[in-house]
Design an enzyme around this catalytic site. Structure first.
Site, mmCIF file in Angstrom:
data_model
loop_
_atom_site.group_PDB
_atom_site.id
_atom_site.type_symbol
_atom_site.label_atom_id
_atom_site.label_comp_id
_atom_site.label_asym_id
_atom_site.label_seq_id
_atom_site.Cartn_x
_atom_site.Cartn_y
_atom_site.Cartn_z
ATOM 1 N N PRO A 175 0.826 -1.218 0.000
ATOM 2 C CA PRO A 175 0.000 0.000 0.000
ATOM 3 C C PRO A 175 0.846 1.249 0.000
ATOM 4 C CG PRO A 175 -0.004 -1.028 2.172
ATOM 5 C CD PRO A 175 0.717 -1.976 1.260
ATOM 6 N N ASP A 176 0.316 2.301 -0.624
ATOM 7 C CA ASP A 176 1.024 3.575 -0.590
ATOM 8 C C ASP A 176 0.753 4.264 0.742
ATOM 9 O OD1 ASP A 176 -1.049 6.007 -1.035
ATOM 10 O OD2 ASP A 176 -1.752 4.201 -2.037
ATOM 11 N N PHE A 177 1.434 5.378 0.960
ATOM 12 C CA PHE A 177 1.312 6.083 2.237
ATOM 13 C C PHE A 177 0.329 7.242 2.197
ATOM 14 C CE2 PHE A 177 5.136 3.728 3.008
ATOM 15 C CZ PHE A 177 5.191 3.565 4.378
ATOM 16 N N ASN B 242 11.035 4.754 -2.698
ATOM 17 C CA ASN B 242 10.550 3.560 -2.007
ATOM 18 C C ASN B 242 11.642 2.923 -1.155
ATOM 19 O OD1 ASN B 242 8.161 4.024 -3.380
ATOM 20 N ND2 ASN B 242 8.687 2.619 -5.048
ATOM 21 N N ASP C 263 11.425 -0.452 -0.266
ATOM 22 C CA ASP C 263 10.967 -1.841 -0.235
ATOM 23 C C ASP C 263 11.904 -2.865 -0.860
ATOM 24 O OD1 ASP C 263 10.582 -1.403 -3.019
ATOM 25 O OD2 ASP C 263 8.497 -0.794 -2.677
#
Length: 252
Positions: free
Chosen positions: A31-33, A100, A102
């Site tokens: 999910p994005d922030f 990102n 991640d």
């Protein structure tokens, strides 16, 4: 038409530098922030994502990060990550600058990677300065809610940029350098709202380069982009790669 125009722009306006945001990883299930349904809509960033919050209560901050670290380690690079790594392999992308944390660009095979917001792949002890790779941090998290430094017992801090912290100076300097030199800055999956990274397109444009944007949703730079595609990075970028591969195959 947009995909063909983007492929032609990448071929013609070298060197090409890519700037990626959360939208490139949502197709990997991350999910994005910042969207209305993003993480910060459910968690107060000043309570769970700021350096002051970490100093005040590292256990609380790790209660937020622990399940997210597990999620990030299980996520896989999607076709957009793979396509960008392939464009680099073909000599058509000089560097990827990412907001990102991640690790998905690295796992997809990107080599020249600038992580301006840090990486979940490491953690550092604020007390003694020891650094630990993700595998060690995961082992410590399996035994405790907040990982303690094996050397001095201080709570470790993930090597991500918290609210209230400056970006890593070497990373933002490198990002600015490659953006200024770029013949094309390709923005993928970023709404271009978070500064100073959101100012990188200005560096490219001011130096005479061009801008291309692939994103779901508008950005303030859309009117200044030579090519703007509103759509899935996981669909657009592999199609661009196939077009450019085809051109290479036709070269004598």
């Amino acid at each position: 038409m947009g995909v063909e125009a983007l492929a032609e722009l990448i071929r013609r306006r070298q060197p090409c530098v890519v700037l990626t945001g959360a939208g490139v990883s949502t197709e990997s299930g991350i999910p994005d922030f910042r969207s209305p349904s993003g993480i910060w809509a459910r968690f107060d960033p000043l309570e769970y994502g700021s350096i002051d919050a970490f100093r005040r209560d590292p256990r609380k901050v790790w209660s937020f990060y622990k399940p997210r670290v597990a999620m990030l380690t299980e996520a896989e690079p999607n076709p957009a990550h793979v396509a960008l790594a392939e464009l680099e392999r073909l000599g058509l992308v000089e560097a990827v600058v990412t907001q990102n944390i991640d690790l998905l660009h690295e796992r997809a095979g990107t080599r020249e990677l600038v992580e301006v917001h840090g990486s979940i792949g490491r953690a550092t002890c604020p007390g003694c300065g020891e650094r630990y790779p993700l595998a060690r941090v995961l082992g410590l998290l399996a035994e405790a809610d907040a990982p303690a430094c094996p050397a001095c017992a201080e709570p470790l801090k993930p090597d991500v940029v918290f609210f209230g912290e400056l970006l890593p100076p070497e990373a933002i300097a490198r990002a600015t350098e490659v953006a200024r030199r770029a013949g094309l800055l390709l923005v993928v999956g970023s709404s271009l709202e978070v500064y100073p990274v959101a100012g990188l397109p200005e560096e490219t444009l001011a130096a005479g380069g061009e801008l291309a944007i692939v994103n779901r949703g508008p950005t303030s730079y859309d009117p200044r982009a030579t090519v703007h595609i509103e759509g899935s990075a996981g669909e657009v970028l592999p199609a661009v790669v196939e077009l450019l591969r085809g051109e290479d195959a036709q070269q004598p």
